[in-house]
Scaffold this active site. Structure first.
Site, PDB file in Angstrom:
ATOM      1  N   HIS A  91       0.832  -1.210   0.000  1.00  0.00           N
ATOM      2  CA  HIS A  91       0.000   0.000   0.000  1.00  0.00           C
ATOM      3  C   HIS A  91       0.866   1.260   0.000  1.00  0.00           C
ATOM      4  CE1 HIS A  91      -3.805   2.000   0.547  1.00  0.00           C
ATOM      5  NE2 HIS A  91      -3.365   2.668   1.590  1.00  0.00           N
ATOM      6  N   PHE A 116       7.714  19.913  -1.973  1.00  0.00           N
ATOM      7  CA  PHE A 116       7.277  18.545  -1.645  1.00  0.00           C
ATOM      8  C   PHE A 116       7.832  18.133  -0.292  1.00  0.00           C
ATOM      9  CE2 PHE A 116       7.489  13.849  -2.160  1.00  0.00           C
ATOM     10  CZ  PHE A 116       6.131  13.641  -2.326  1.00  0.00           C
TER      11      PHE A 116
END
Ligand code: INI
Length: 158
Positions: A91, A116
């Site tokens: 995931h 970011f």
């Protein structure tokens, strides 16, 4: 040291309008990234009234909102903050990968710089180290990168 003409930007934040997009997932870590980003911007001269915080559920959900904010023309820069911490399944790779790729695309498509500051860590401890712990505060670093990029874009337009 080179003597050629060099174009680079300062880190003066006066008048800059910034949206900070922060995930609620792993909030204990992300709140520290937000604090670091706000503190860095204020210490470089930004006004509180020009800073806005937008919360999203998780890192995967970030790109759409970053893109919408960037397209709004209401901000000179955006800072994306989150923490993706590896679990026992794949995931992590999907969440982190889609987040990074989507945020990068939002910046490129809109022309608005996006710092970011989404941590991608193997453990909670690694994340804490990077959210004001022994490895610094990546929220502050992302905010300053977005600030520098915004000032650089303005300099290139002038
Ligand atoms: N979101 C995160 O921001 N960090 C994580 O570590 C994380 N993990 O591990 O699952 C995470 N998942 C949620 C995801 O970002 C979305 O919110 C969710 O899939 C709904 O779209």
């Amino acid at each position: 040291m080179t003597t050629i003409k060099t174009i680079e930007a300062d880190l003066l934040a006066r008048d800059i309008r910034v949206a900070i997009v922060a995930a609620r997932f792993n909030d204990f870590v992300v709140t520290k990234l937000v604090d670091g980003a706000v503190d860095a911007l204020l210490r470089h001269g930004a006004s509180e009234k020009n800073l806005e915080l937008v919360r999203v559920p998780g890192a995967f959900d970030m790109p759409l909102i970053v893109r919408r904010l960037a397209q709004s023309k209401r901000y000179d820069a955006i800072v994306a903050l989150g923490a993706v911490i590896k679990g026992e399944t794949a995931h992590f790779d999907y969440v982190a990968g889609e987040c990074a790729a989507g945020v990068a695309r939002a910046a490129l498509d809109s022309g608005v710089p996006v710092g970011f500051g989404v941590l991608t860590c193997e453990s909670f401890e690694q994340a804490i180290d990077r959210a004001g712990g022994k490895a610094g505060n990546k929220g502050a670093e992302a905010a300053l990168a977005a600030l520098e990029m915004s000032n650089l874009l303005k300099r290139l337009e002038a």
